[in-house]
Design an enzyme around this catalytic site. Structure first.
Site, PDB file in Angstrom:
ATOM      1  N   LYS A 126       0.862  -1.183   0.000  1.00 47.74           N
ATOM      2  CA  LYS A 126       0.000   0.000   0.000  1.00 47.74           C
ATOM      3  C   LYS A 126       0.899   1.234   0.000  1.00 47.74           C
ATOM      4  CE  LYS A 126      -3.704  -2.164   2.708  1.00 47.74           C
ATOM      5  NZ  LYS A 126      -4.812  -2.111   1.741  1.00 47.74           N
TER       6      LYS A 126
ATOM      7  N   ARG B 228      -9.651 -12.356   1.947  1.00 50.60           N
ATOM      8  CA  ARG B 228     -10.395 -13.492   1.403  1.00 50.60           C
ATOM      9  C   ARG B 228      -9.606 -14.794   1.519  1.00 50.60           C
ATOM     10  NH1 ARG B 228     -10.708 -10.438  -4.221  1.00 50.60           N
ATOM     11  NH2 ARG B 228     -10.864  -8.799  -2.652  1.00 50.60           N
TER      12      ARG B 228
END
Length: 381
Positions: free
Chosen positions: A130, A220
Site C-alpha cells: 500500500k 479473502r
C-alpha cells in the site's frame, strides 16, 4: 409546551428492568471490546495479543471450549491461506476457535451457527505494498474478528431466545441457537524475505488452489480457510474437537474498499446464498442499528473474474468495475464445504469496511447485528 415536554421525555427511554439492564450492559461491553481491539496500535494488538484477548474471553465464560492452531501447524494441517498471508509477520498467524453449547437453544432443534472473522492485525498490503498513505489506519483490518469476538462474548453471557415465532420468515431466526462457534482468522500481512508473493499458489483447507495476483487481497485468503474449517464434517478433521456442521455460517470482514462505493459508510454490504437469510439480516440491521444492504449473489457471473490457467482461481478480479465486492464475497463462499451446501446450509457474508470505523475510531460494528440476527436474549423480537 406540555405536549413538547411529554414528547421529549417519551423519546428518552430508561432501562428499569434489571435483566434488561444486564443484557444491555453485556452488549455494550462487547461493543467496547471490539472498539478497543480496533483502536489499539498494531505494535500492541498483534496476533499474540489478539489470541490473548480470545483466551481471556474464553476463561471468563462458562462452558466455552477453545482450540488454537498456530504457525507451522497451520501449514501442516492444510490452512494455506492463513499461513501464507501471515508467515512474514513477527508473530505466527493463528486460527482460534471458541465453541459454546446452549441448553436453552437446543430444546426445539436450535441452529448451529458459525461466526468467521477476518483478523488482519495490520495490513501493509504485503509485496503489493500500500502506497501514498493507503497504509494508514490499517490497524482496523481486524474489525470483523473484533466485532464477532464481542458478539460471541455477549451472546454467551445473555443466552439465546427459543421463541418459536422469531421474525416469521421461516429462516431459522426463531429457533434459537443450540451451538455457537467462533472462528478467528488472525494474521499480519507484512513484508520480509518469507512473505508470500504474486504468482505463488496457495492451497486452502477446502482443497482449492489459488494463484496470487494481488497480495493486498489477503482477507479473502484467510477467510477461505475459516469458512472451510467451519463447514468440515467431523470425520474430515478428526483432530479438531470443535468441528461440526453448522446450519448457518456468517463471515464478517473489512474486506473491500469497493464496499463503500456500493453501500456507503453506514451500511455493510451483505451477500447470501439464501434470500430468507438475506432478509433476516436486513431486518436485524434495522432493529439493531448495525445497518446492512444486499449485493448481488450470482456465482455464475462473479466466478469468471477469478479465472486462472494454473490453479482453481486467482485471488483478485480481472475487472474492478464488475461487482467487485460481490466477487470477493463469492471467493470466500467457494470454500464452503460441499457437504454443508448439499445439506442446505445458509451462508451470510458481511463486508463492513465502511461502518467499522468513523472519524478514525472503531465503532464496534457487528456486535449488535449478530446479537439481533441470532435472537439473543435482550435482542429478540
Amino acid at each position: 409546551s406540555s405536549s413538547s415536554s411529554s414528547s421529549s421525555s417519551s423519546s428518552c427511554a430508561l432501562i428499569t428492568d434489571s435483566q434488561m439492564y444486564e443484557h444491555a450492559t453485556n452488549a455494550a461491553n462487547g461493543v467496547r471490546l471490539a472498539c478497543r481491539i480496533v483502536d489499539t496500535p498494531p505494535a500492541e494488538m498483534n496476533v499474540n495479543q489478539f489470541v490473548k484477548e480470545a483466551r481471556q474471553i474464553q476463561s471468563s465464560l462458562d462452558g466455552v471450549d477453545i482450540e488454537i492452531i498456530r504457525g507451522e501447524e497451520l501449514k501442516e494441517r492444510g490452512y494455506g491461506g492463513i499461513y501464507g498471508v501471515g508467515k512474514a509477520g513477527i508473530e505466527p498467524p493463528a486460527l482460534v476457535v471458541l465453541t459454546k453449547t446452549f441448553e436453552e437453544g437446543g430444546e426445539g432443534g436450535g441452529e448451529v451457527v458459525a461466526l468467521v472473522g477476518k483478523g488482519i492485525v495490520y495490513d501493509t498490503g504485503g509485496l503489493s505494498l500500500k502506497i501514498s498513505g493507503g497504509m494508514c489506519g490499517m490497524k482496523s483490518d481486524c474489525g470483523g474478528a473484533a466485532g464477532l469476538l464481542g458478539a460471541f462474548a455477549a451472546a454467551c453471557q445473555n443466552g439465546v431466545s427459543s421463541s418459536p415465532d422469531g421474525d416469521g420468515h421461516g429462516d431459522g431466526g426463531g429457533k434459537g441457537v443450540s451451538k455457537l462457534v467462533l472462528v478467528l482468522c488472525l494474521a499480519e500481512n507484512s513484508i520480509s524475505q518469507s512473505a508470500f508473493r504474486n504468482d505463488d499458489i496457495l492451497k486452502f483447507k477446502s482443497g482449492r488452489t489459488c494463484e496470487i495476483n494481488n497480495t493486498d487481497a489477503e482477507g479473502r485468503l484467510v477467510l477461505a480457510d475459516g469458512v472451510s474449517h467451519a463447514t468440515l464434517k467431523c470425520d474430515d478433521d478428526e483432530s479438531s474437537s470443535s468441528s461440526s456442521m453448522p446450519d448457518l455460517v456468517i463471515d464478517m470482514a473489512t474486506l473491500t474498499g469497493a464496499q463503500m462505493v456500493s453501500t456507503g459508510k453506514k451500511h455493510a454490504a451483505i451477500v447470501s446464498n439464501c434470500e430468507r437469510t438475506e432478509l433476516r439480516a436486513v431486518l436485524a440491521g434495522k432493529r439493531s442499528g448495525d445497518l446492512v444492504h444486499p449485493l448481488i449473489y450470482a456465482p455464475e457471473f462473479t466466478n469468471k473474474e477469478f479465472e486462472s490457467k494454473v490453479a482453481d482461481s486467482k485471488n483478485s478480479v480481472k475487472d474492478r468495475m464488475n461487482a467487485q465486492s460481490s466477487c470477493a464475497a463469492q471467493f470466500v463462499g467457494n470454500n464452503l464445504s460441499q457437504h454443508f451446501l448439499d445439506a442446505g446450509g445458509k451462508w451470510l457474508h458481511v463486508d463492513m469496511a465502511g461502518p467499522s470505523v468513523s472519524n478514525e475510531r472503531g465503532t464496534g460494528y457487528g456486535v449488535a447485528l449478530v446479537l439481533s440476527l441470532l435472537n439473543v436474549n435482550g435482542f429478540s423480537n
